[in-house]
Structures are given as C-alpha cells and as structure tokens.
Design a protein around this motif. Structure first.
Motif, PDB file in Angstrom:
ATOM      1  N   PRO A 103       3.735  57.183  97.094  1.00  0.00           N
ATOM      2  CA  PRO A 103       4.527  56.007  97.191  1.00  0.00           C
ATOM      3  C   PRO A 103       3.998  54.662  96.546  1.00  0.00           C
ATOM      4  CG  PRO A 103       4.594  56.917  99.273  1.00  0.00           C
ATOM      5  CD  PRO A 103       3.457  57.412  98.555  1.00  0.00           C
ATOM      6  N   LYS A 104       4.874  53.949  96.199  1.00  0.00           N
ATOM      7  CA  LYS A 104       4.229  52.889  95.296  1.00  0.00           C
ATOM      8  C   LYS A 104       3.772  51.677  96.355  1.00  0.00           C
ATOM      9  CE  LYS A 104       5.235  54.751  91.444  1.00  0.00           C
ATOM     10  NZ  LYS A 104       4.997  56.161  91.516  1.00  0.00           N
ATOM     11  N   THR A 105       3.046  51.967  97.339  1.00  0.00           N
ATOM     12  CA  THR A 105       2.640  51.054  98.324  1.00  0.00           C
ATOM     13  C   THR A 105       1.747  49.873  97.683  1.00  0.00           C
ATOM     14  OG1 THR A 105       0.837  52.452  98.988  1.00  0.00           O
ATOM     15  CG2 THR A 105       2.902  52.488 100.362  1.00  0.00           C
ATOM     16  N   TYR A 106       1.342  50.246  96.502  1.00  0.00           N
ATOM     17  CA  TYR A 106       0.187  49.075  95.885  1.00  0.00           C
ATOM     18  C   TYR A 106       0.921  48.031  95.431  1.00  0.00           C
ATOM     19  CZ  TYR A 106       1.953  51.867  91.801  1.00  0.00           C
ATOM     20  OH  TYR A 106       2.449  52.413  90.638  1.00  0.00           O
ATOM     21  N   HIS A 107       2.294  48.077  95.322  1.00  0.00           N
ATOM     22  CA  HIS A 107       3.008  46.912  94.777  1.00  0.00           C
ATOM     23  C   HIS A 107       2.822  46.005  95.707  1.00  0.00           C
ATOM     24  CE1 HIS A 107       4.918  48.330  91.197  1.00  0.00           C
ATOM     25  NE2 HIS A 107       4.938  49.703  91.695  1.00  0.00           N
ATOM     26  N   GLU A 108       2.383  46.116  96.967  1.00  0.00           N
ATOM     27  CA  GLU A 108       2.516  45.111  97.969  1.00  0.00           C
ATOM     28  C   GLU A 108       1.283  44.090  97.324  1.00  0.00           C
ATOM     29  OE1 GLU A 108       0.987  46.416 101.619  1.00  0.00           O
ATOM     30  OE2 GLU A 108       2.660  47.746 102.196  1.00  0.00           O
ATOM     31  N   LEU A 109       0.477  44.140  96.360  1.00  0.00           N
ATOM     32  CA  LEU A 109      -0.453  43.504  95.971  1.00  0.00           C
ATOM     33  C   LEU A 109       0.026  42.509  94.850  1.00  0.00           C
ATOM     34  CD1 LEU A 109      -3.485  45.739  95.223  1.00  0.00           C
ATOM     35  CD2 LEU A 109      -3.048  44.345  97.096  1.00  0.00           C
ATOM     36  N   ARG A 110       1.411  42.676  94.694  1.00  0.00           N
ATOM     37  CA  ARG A 110       2.063  41.656  93.799  1.00  0.00           C
ATOM     38  C   ARG A 110       2.411  40.514  94.547  1.00  0.00           C
ATOM     39  NH1 ARG A 110       2.280  43.831  88.923  1.00  0.00           N
ATOM     40  NH2 ARG A 110       2.934  45.845  88.532  1.00  0.00           N
ATOM     41  N   SER A 111       2.347  40.487  95.835  1.00  0.00           N
ATOM     42  CA  SER A 111       2.466  39.235  96.539  1.00  0.00           C
ATOM     43  C   SER A 111       1.430  38.311  96.492  1.00  0.00           C
ATOM     44  CB  SER A 111       2.936  39.642  98.145  1.00  0.00           C
ATOM     45  OG  SER A 111       1.637  40.281  98.540  1.00  0.00           O
ATOM     46  N   TYR A 125      -0.804  50.662  86.833  1.00  0.00           N
ATOM     47  CA  TYR A 125      -2.028  51.480  87.045  1.00  0.00           C
ATOM     48  C   TYR A 125      -3.299  50.616  87.448  1.00  0.00           C
ATOM     49  CZ  TYR A 125      -5.419  55.156  86.394  1.00  0.00           C
ATOM     50  OH  TYR A 125      -6.431  55.997  86.640  1.00  0.00           O
ATOM     51  N   ASP A 126      -3.447  49.388  86.992  1.00  0.00           N
ATOM     52  CA  ASP A 126      -4.532  48.635  87.549  1.00  0.00           C
ATOM     53  C   ASP A 126      -4.361  47.950  88.951  1.00  0.00           C
ATOM     54  OD1 ASP A 126      -5.842  48.453  85.123  1.00  0.00           O
ATOM     55  OD2 ASP A 126      -4.512  46.985  84.268  1.00  0.00           O
ATOM     56  N   LEU A 127      -2.962  47.981  89.428  1.00  0.00           N
ATOM     57  CA  LEU A 127      -2.994  47.676  90.632  1.00  0.00           C
ATOM     58  C   LEU A 127      -3.075  48.693  91.517  1.00  0.00           C
ATOM     59  CD1 LEU A 127       0.810  45.740  90.938  1.00  0.00           C
ATOM     60  CD2 LEU A 127      -1.541  45.050  91.499  1.00  0.00           C
ATOM     61  N   PHE A 128      -2.702  50.034  91.169  1.00  0.00           N
ATOM     62  CA  PHE A 128      -2.874  51.153  91.772  1.00  0.00           C
ATOM     63  C   PHE A 128      -4.668  51.325  91.929  1.00  0.00           C
ATOM     64  CE2 PHE A 128      -4.304  55.764  91.462  1.00  0.00           C
ATOM     65  CZ  PHE A 128      -3.695  56.091  92.401  1.00  0.00           C
ATOM     66  N   LEU A 129      -5.120  51.204  90.891  1.00  0.00           N
ATOM     67  CA  LEU A 129      -6.802  51.197  91.044  1.00  0.00           C
ATOM     68  C   LEU A 129      -7.364  50.385  92.051  1.00  0.00           C
ATOM     69  CD1 LEU A 129      -7.886  52.112  87.343  1.00  0.00           C
ATOM     70  CD2 LEU A 129      -7.530  53.777  89.417  1.00  0.00           C
ATOM     71  N   LEU A 130      -7.001  49.352  92.014  1.00  0.00           N
ATOM     72  CA  LEU A 130      -7.266  48.215  92.903  1.00  0.00           C
ATOM     73  C   LEU A 130      -6.978  48.320  94.475  1.00  0.00           C
ATOM     74  CD1 LEU A 130      -8.627  45.377  93.077  1.00  0.00           C
ATOM     75  CD2 LEU A 130      -6.302  44.376  92.750  1.00  0.00           C
ATOM     76  N   TRP A 131      -5.821  48.981  94.597  1.00  0.00           N
ATOM     77  CA  TRP A 131      -5.308  49.438  95.993  1.00  0.00           C
ATOM     78  C   TRP A 131      -6.199  50.453  96.633  1.00  0.00           C
ATOM     79  CZ3 TRP A 131      -1.917  47.697  99.355  1.00  0.00           C
ATOM     80  CH2 TRP A 131      -1.324  48.502 100.369  1.00  0.00           C
ATOM     81  N   THR A 164      -8.140  43.610 102.704  1.00  0.00           N
ATOM     82  CA  THR A 164      -9.528  43.155 102.436  1.00  0.00           C
ATOM     83  C   THR A 164     -10.204  43.784 101.357  1.00  0.00           C
ATOM     84  OG1 THR A 164     -10.468  44.960 103.969  1.00  0.00           O
ATOM     85  CG2 THR A 164      -9.791  42.681 104.945  1.00  0.00           C
ATOM     86  N   LEU A 165     -11.100  43.264 100.682  1.00  0.00           N
ATOM     87  CA  LEU A 165     -11.707  43.781  99.545  1.00  0.00           C
ATOM     88  C   LEU A 165     -13.223  43.281  99.530  1.00  0.00           C
ATOM     89  CD1 LEU A 165     -11.619  45.455  96.824  1.00  0.00           C
ATOM     90  CD2 LEU A 165     -10.838  43.225  95.775  1.00  0.00           C
ATOM     91  N   LEU A 213     -14.827  44.250  94.346  1.00  0.00           N
ATOM     92  CA  LEU A 213     -14.237  43.302  93.463  1.00  0.00           C
ATOM     93  C   LEU A 213     -14.974  43.488  92.242  1.00  0.00           C
ATOM     94  CD1 LEU A 213     -12.227  41.292  92.630  1.00  0.00           C
ATOM     95  CD2 LEU A 213     -13.691  39.520  93.841  1.00  0.00           C
ATOM     96  N   ARG A 214     -16.283  43.037  92.311  1.00  0.00           N
ATOM     97  CA  ARG A 214     -17.318  43.169  91.263  1.00  0.00           C
ATOM     98  C   ARG A 214     -17.140  44.538  90.311  1.00  0.00           C
ATOM     99  NH1 ARG A 214     -20.786  39.478  90.122  1.00  0.00           N
ATOM    100  NH2 ARG A 214     -20.913  38.660  92.147  1.00  0.00           N
ATOM    101  N   GLU A 215     -17.263  45.559  91.089  1.00  0.00           N
ATOM    102  CA  GLU A 215     -17.161  46.794  90.405  1.00  0.00           C
ATOM    103  C   GLU A 215     -15.996  47.047  89.680  1.00  0.00           C
ATOM    104  OE1 GLU A 215     -17.927  50.039  93.166  1.00  0.00           O
ATOM    105  OE2 GLU A 215     -20.031  49.243  93.417  1.00  0.00           O
ATOM    106  N   TYR A 216     -14.771  46.558  90.320  1.00  0.00           N
ATOM    107  CA  TYR A 216     -13.427  46.832  89.612  1.00  0.00           C
ATOM    108  C   TYR A 216     -13.426  45.638  88.437  1.00  0.00           C
ATOM    109  CZ  TYR A 216      -8.503  46.432  88.960  1.00  0.00           C
ATOM    110  OH  TYR A 216      -7.154  46.628  88.421  1.00  0.00           O
ATOM    111  N   LEU A 217     -13.717  44.441  88.551  1.00  0.00           N
ATOM    112  CA  LEU A 217     -13.918  43.824  87.076  1.00  0.00           C
ATOM    113  C   LEU A 217     -14.344  44.312  86.189  1.00  0.00           C
ATOM    114  CD1 LEU A 217     -14.378  40.217  89.309  1.00  0.00           C
ATOM    115  CD2 LEU A 217     -12.401  41.115  88.719  1.00  0.00           C
ATOM    116  N   GLU A 218     -15.730  44.943  86.454  1.00  0.00           N
ATOM    117  CA  GLU A 218     -16.409  45.624  85.314  1.00  0.00           C
ATOM    118  C   GLU A 218     -15.826  46.857  84.866  1.00  0.00           C
ATOM    119  OE1 GLU A 218     -20.254  46.206  87.115  1.00  0.00           O
ATOM    120  OE2 GLU A 218     -20.842  44.259  87.110  1.00  0.00           O
TER     121      GLU A 218
END
Length: 154
Positions: free
Chosen positions: A15-23, A33-39, A116-117, A122-127
């Motif tokens: 399910p697209k729960t990662y869409h919560e990050l759009r808030s 896909y970037d949201l999904f990977l961050l999620w 929480t992240l 965060l650093r690894e994701y940015l890279e």
C-alpha cells in the motif's frame, strides 16, 4: 541486481503508505520512488501528552517529522520563550547542521505521532539519491534563509 528487483517488487505490491511523507514540505516534490526509498528508512513513534522526546544537550541521533500533534520546545538560553512545532514541521535539522546536539528540550504538548530518520540514514539517502538529495537540501537551505531573514526583521 537481485536487491533492486526486490525493491521494485515491494514498491508495486505494498500500500502507498509512503505518501504520508508528502505532508512534509521538504519531501512534497519528491517522486514516488524516492519517497518509497525514504519511507524504508523512516520509523514512526508516538508520544503521550507530557512525554519528553529529547532533552537539551543530548547528542542528535534522529530528526523528527511531526505527523500529528504539537510539541513544545524550551531552550536553556531563553526559558521564558517557548516554541511550538506542529504537523508538517521538523525538529533536529538546525541542530544537525549547527553542533549535532540537541539545543532545547522537546515535550509533547498533545498526543504526538512523528516519523523519525537518523542523521546517518539521511546522509546516506542524500548520497544515494542525488536528485532527491538536491531537492531536500534546497528546501533546508530555503528554511534556513527564511529563519535568518525573519530574525533580522525583528
């Protein structure tokens, strides 16, 4: 290659729960896909009213993104001046880029749900995701700029 196939399969099957990050304004423009990977790196935590999220002077380990509720920030330097952080806002990015320790005490004013992240994630994701990383860092810089200029106005 197997790792990538597993992520793609998971991306389309869950399910697209990662869409919560759009808030959160910092993530609102990211591709799905970037949201999904961050999620995949995020954790959800809940706090009751009156609970302490962190205390002044402690090392910064995670960044909090407020999904629901209100958090009160008290700083030792200005104990009479309290800040309120609400839905869509975050805690910890200024501390991360300042001295990597908490510069205030955060207490749940109401029941609170946060994502929480860790700063390492965060650093690894940015890279790992440079295009998304530039978008996020651009948003952080914009927020810092607004903060600086609002202080000059006062």
């Amino acid at each position: 290659m197997k790792h990538i196939k597993e992520r793609i399969k998971l991306f389309f099957s869950k399910p697209k729960t990662y869409h919560e990050l759009r808030s959160y304004p910092l993530f609102a423009e990211l591709k799905n896909y970037d949201l999904f990977l961050l999620w995949q790196r995020m954790h959800q935590r809940k706090y009751r009213s009156g609970e302490t999220l962190y205390e002044d002077g402690y090392p910064l380990e995670v960044i909090y993104f407020v999904f629901e509720g209100e958090i009160e920030i008290t700083r030792l330097a200005t104990p009479d001046k309290k800040s309120i952080v609400t839905k869509g806002m975050h805690l910890g990015l200024r501390d991360l880029y300042f001295n990597q320790q908490r510069n205030g005490t955060a207490t749940a004013k109401t029941a609170v749900t946060v994502h929480t992240l860790s700063h390492n994630d965060l650093r690894e994701y940015l890279e790992a995701r440079p295009a998304a990383g530039v978008m996020i860092l651009d948003g952080i810089c914009r927020e810092f700029g607004q903060l600086i200029f609002s202080k000059y106005k006062d």
